[in-house]
Design an enzyme around this catalytic site. Sequence first.
Site, PDB file in Angstrom:
ATOM      1  N   LYS A 100      43.915  25.366  40.389  1.00  0.00           N
ATOM      2  CA  LYS A 100      43.698  26.613  41.148  1.00  0.00           C
ATOM      3  C   LYS A 100      42.537  27.399  40.536  1.00  0.00           C
ATOM      4  O   LYS A 100      42.131  27.143  39.392  1.00  0.00           O
ATOM      5  CB  LYS A 100      44.975  27.445  41.132  1.00  0.00           C
ATOM      6  CG  LYS A 100      45.396  27.935  39.750  1.00  0.00           C
ATOM      7  CD  LYS A 100      46.821  28.484  39.758  1.00  0.00           C
ATOM      8  CE  LYS A 100      47.223  28.968  38.368  1.00  0.00           C
ATOM      9  NZ  LYS A 100      48.650  29.316  38.312  1.00  0.00           N
ATOM     10  N   TYR A 111      24.188  50.599  24.145  1.00  0.00           N
ATOM     11  CA  TYR A 111      24.600  51.772  24.929  1.00  0.00           C
ATOM     12  C   TYR A 111      25.609  52.624  24.166  1.00  0.00           C
ATOM     13  O   TYR A 111      26.508  52.088  23.503  1.00  0.00           O
ATOM     14  CB  TYR A 111      25.282  51.324  26.222  1.00  0.00           C
ATOM     15  CG  TYR A 111      24.332  50.854  27.298  1.00  0.00           C
ATOM     16  CD1 TYR A 111      23.336  51.693  27.793  1.00  0.00           C
ATOM     17  CD2 TYR A 111      24.461  49.578  27.831  1.00  0.00           C
ATOM     18  CE1 TYR A 111      22.484  51.256  28.799  1.00  0.00           C
ATOM     19  CE2 TYR A 111      23.613  49.135  28.831  1.00  0.00           C
ATOM     20  CZ  TYR A 111      22.622  49.987  29.311  1.00  0.00           C
ATOM     21  OH  TYR A 111      21.788  49.552  30.301  1.00  0.00           O
TER      22      TYR A 111
END
Length: 383
Positions: free
Chosen positions: A38, A262
């Site tokens: 899956k 950042y």
Amino acid sequence: MPSLSSSQELLIDLDALVGNWQLLRATAPDADCAAVVKANAYGLGAAAVTRALQQAGCRSFFVATAAEALALADVVSAESRIYIFNGLRSTEVDDCRAQGFIPILSTLDQAECWWQANRRDQRILACGIQVDTGMNRLGLELREWDLLRKRYGAADLGASLIMSHLACSEEQNNPLNALQLKRFLDIVAAARSWAPGIEASFANSGGVMLGADYHFDQVRPGIALYGGNPETRRPNRFSSVVHLRLPILQLRRVGADGSVGYGALTPVKSGAMLATVQGGYADGLLISQSGQGFGEVAGIRVPMVGRISMDLTVFDVSAVPDAVWENQDRYIEVLNRNLTIDEMAAAAKTISYEVLTRLGQRFGRRYHSEAATSNYDESEYEH
Ligand SMILES: *Cc1c(COP(=O)(O)O)cnc(C)c1O
């Protein structure tokens, strides 16, 4: 097809994958060993994974949705079966019947729909039935299971598989395992008197490792195939399948004390050596491992520093001798035999399943197999 991604590369070791499947099969020698593919085989490429396992002898494949099953229709051979965990919406019934997929029914409505289709077509096609044994996620409640057997003859429904799913299989000593097993044994006994010859399936990867009581007729591992550890308290017996390396775009000797990235959250000292690689959270390097994760250069561990950006990640490579940079392509490995998906998951406060399924589409997936190289010429690159 030419590839531009020769240095930013997700290498999938199909020999390790097949070896992991063989180890699972040997651990549950009396059961059919299926493969759960899956979510595009946990992000690694369902077609290539299915082909390799099928060539090794695997004949049963589980996907989550009808769309995933359709994507594999041309990959599997006539002897292989594709099961759909999430059952069927009424709009998907005809396509799935045409392809011979086996839906796992989890509600009485789905059972009614399948029974009607069998009658309408005058053709009984196989289905599986999922009963909930304590996870409260997907599957019939016990009273619905009783009702289903009263309402339908097993032969009219095409019931060929009875299954349930464990909630805590990776924890050897969790008492819910034994409780779910006890409930499932009752369910299997009832199923066999209703549908003689029906097969039973209970174990995911962790369930396979819980011992023969949990194996029944078919086991259905996923994560262990892909190198994840299905036993949280034991060393991993399964081999790494995924190798990821990211190209270094810039090497910098820091000129003055300052910070990285950042938010300026991480201080850095003058003289430190930093490497900025191509690859960030848009590629599935989860931002929550910022400042926690590691890479490797020439066998030397190097820490991630600063906050991971969308397309870039910075490592402190001060520990790497200068000579190393002269001798090699400039890249940093972030997943390999030493840097496992379980370790990356722990650094990111998640699980290996999420690490794998997030690995981004910008990485070319390259498949490696010593054993069957010639069979992968066409599908060597999948995006
Ligand atoms: C995903 C899934 C599996 C495979 O689980 P792993 O822990 O990856 O081995 C098996 N059964 C069901 C119902 C699943 O949803």
